[in-house]
Structure formats: C-alpha cells, structure tokens
Design a protein around this motif. Structure first.
Motif, PDB file in Angstrom:
ATOM      1  N   SER A  41      38.349  41.721  34.846  1.00 19.98           N
ATOM      2  CA  SER A  41      39.641  41.783  35.522  1.00 19.98           C
ATOM      3  C   SER A  41      40.225  40.403  35.785  1.00 19.98           C
ATOM      4  N   THR A 222      36.990  48.042  45.916  1.00 19.26           N
ATOM      5  CA  THR A 222      36.950  47.162  44.741  1.00 19.26           C
ATOM      6  C   THR A 222      38.200  47.261  43.889  1.00 19.26           C
ATOM      7  N   SER A 245      39.834  43.365  46.377  1.00 14.85           N
ATOM      8  CA  SER A 245      41.036  43.113  45.567  1.00 14.85           C
ATOM      9  C   SER A 245      42.221  42.741  46.448  1.00 14.85           C
TER      10      SER A 245
END
Length: 323
Positions: A41, A222, A245
C-alpha cells in the motif's frame, strides 16, 4: 543494473524500467542482489500521490512535490550479498539475506545498498526468499502498534481488515502476544483470516461491527474503516483505537483522550532493525508467515501495482526479481 522508476505521480503506466549504474560498496556497506520484493500500500500510495484526507500537502512535502523524490519504490526485499565494502564483518558475499529499507525505499531494483548496521538480517533456515521478501512491511507495522498499545495476554482485539498485509500480520502477531482476536473481512476471505488465527471472523458487508454490542480492549483499524468516535462505542474503559491508516484528523484527535481513558494511537510505524530480525525468527519457528496473494515477474511490476490498486489484495503481492 535495471530498476523501476516512478518519475511522475499517476497510475501504474508511469512506471518505467531503466538501466542505471550498479552501485559499488564503500567501506561499511553491503551490496545486495535482490531476488524478491513486494508491492504494498505504501508503494501504490506514493506512486499515485494518493494520501489520506488532509495529508496530501504534507505527503508531497515529505515525499516530493511534483514527483516522488525517491523514484525507485519498494520497501522490502530478500536477496544475496553480492559484494561488501572494506571493514564489513557480519556479512559475506553469497549469503542469503532479507531487508527492510522502509521509508527509504529502493527495493524495486536488481541491486540495493545497505550499511552493515542497517535494517537487514541473515535469512533463517527454512524461510523461502518469497516469504522473506514479504515479512517486514506488515510485520513491522503490526509489531510497532502492538507495542504502543501494550497488547498482552488475555486482552481482546478487533482487527478491521484482517486479510491485507498489515491486517494479517496484526491477527497473527496479536494472537502470539496472547490477545483474543476478532477480525473483519469480506466473505471470500473468511476462511483465510481464520487460518491466520482469528478466533472469530466477521463479514463486514453483512454485519455492522459498530453495532455488535461487544467491547474490546483494542480496535486495530488497518483500512480506515471507522473513526475514533465510532471506535469508542466498541472500546472498554482505557481501550485503545489503533488508527493505522489514520489521516490528519486522527493525528490531531490523538492528542486528546476519549471518555473513560479511551485513546487513539496513530502515526508512522517504527522501522527498527530489531523488529526485522525478530520477524525472521518468528517465521523460522512457524509463528508468523505473511500470506502471498500473487507473484509477478520483475518485468510485470506495473501489473503488480495495478493489482494493489484494486484494494482487494490478500496479504502481499510479491515481485520475483531474480531466480
């Protein structure tokens, strides 16, 4: 050597495979020939300039205003020591290693340079190159947040997004710390997340966890699935909401506790050499293994980015750089 460059922000099509000089190690340096890396990510966020709400300006200031300041992405790798500089004692040419350049990136290349005391370690026996390449991004994030939250034996933890690289690591390492794990994911990943060690797995598309009527010591988010106000309804007194996040709103909100001592933990994960080494030990003992969703050839790295862009990858996407 060949390396993939993101010289502009944008989709996977901005990536270009280019030829650059192979580095030569200076005193105290180690040159690693990369065998495998991942696209995670962080890679896709930087390539796309896709930062959380309120973070775009800060992200550009930190990582490059009009293009990535470090154009070679890639936060983790496994490989073999190619050459060493004068004075290196811990490593020798031909030894298998894994490493976590982390925020410095650079792993989407055929060779990467490290300091001897840098974030790398010898590959443990019984751990494959592909597994080792995927150990650190999710693993160090999970270890960092579990440490900050003080997760311990007998506590309950809800993991939001249990199938991703960070979520799957949080489930495994949280359970190893002694927590009782409940995790959310989509219907197609229920069995996978249960295999990671979650005692209960919830299909978030059919069950609103905010209305469970249950309380947890820790909520580990998350995927940015909720905010602190919502999480407080799920937390026991003195509970912790891990906004992994988190954006600017969460960072500012973390400065103030909620009612009953509830608090939010947010911010960049630690990048510690000790954690890199520990993850290898745990993998060798079979206590932590990253899930590998797909493996792409080095020449197909843009396709790996495209898969990460879908938001539906399970665990890690590995890129095979060399055999």
């Amino acid at each position: 050597m060949k390396a993939w460059f993101a010289r502009h922000y944008g989709g996977p099509d901005v990536l270009r495979l280019e030829e650059v000089d192979k580095p030569v190690p200076k005193p105290g340096e180690i040159l690693v020939k990369v065998h495998a890396s991942t696209v995670n990510s962080a890679d896709r966020r930087i390539r796309a300039c896709d930062f959380p709400p309120g973070m775009k300006t800060l992200g550009r200031l930190a990582l490059g205003w009009s293009r990535p300041r470090q154009p070679i992405l890639g936060t983790e790798l496994s490989g073999v020591v190619e050459a060493i500089g004068q004075g290196v004692r811990q490593y020798s040419p031909g030894e298998a290693v894994y490493a976590f350049p982390g925020g410095k990136m650079g792993a989407h290349a055929e060779y990467v340079m490290f300091k001897e005391a840098g974030p790398l370690a010898h590959l443990p026996e019984g751990v494959s190159m592909q597994t080792a390449a995927a150990l650190c991004f999710g693993g160090t994030t999970a270890l960092s947040y579990l440490r900050r939250a003080g997760v311990r034996e007998g506590q309950s933890m809800l993991v939001l997004g249990g199938a991703g690289a960070v979520g799957s690591a949080m489930v495994q390492l949280g359970k190893l710390a002694g927590a009782q794990i409940t995790a959310t994911t989509s219907a197609g990943n229920l069995d996978l997340v249960a295999a990671f060690g979650a005692g209960r797995v919830i299909d978030y598309r059919h069950t609103d966890v905010a209305r469970l009527g249950e309380r947890f010591d820790v909520v580990a988010d998350t995927v940015g699935a909720m905010d602190f106000a919502t999480a407080q309804r799920l937390l026991k007194p003195n509970g912790r909401y891990l906004a992994i996040s988190g954006a600017m709103k969460e960072m500012l909100g973390s400065l103030r506790k909620g009612p009953d001592g509830k608090r939010m933990i947010v911010g960049p994960a630690d990048e510690r050499r000790e954690d890199v080494i520990e993850l290898g030990r745990l993998a060798a003992r079979g206590q932590y293994r990253p899930h590998i969703d797909k493996v792409y050839a080095f020449t197909d790295l843009p396709a790996a980015h495209a898969h990460a862009d879908t938001g539906h990858k399970r665990g890690s996407v590995v890129v095979q750089v060399a055999e």
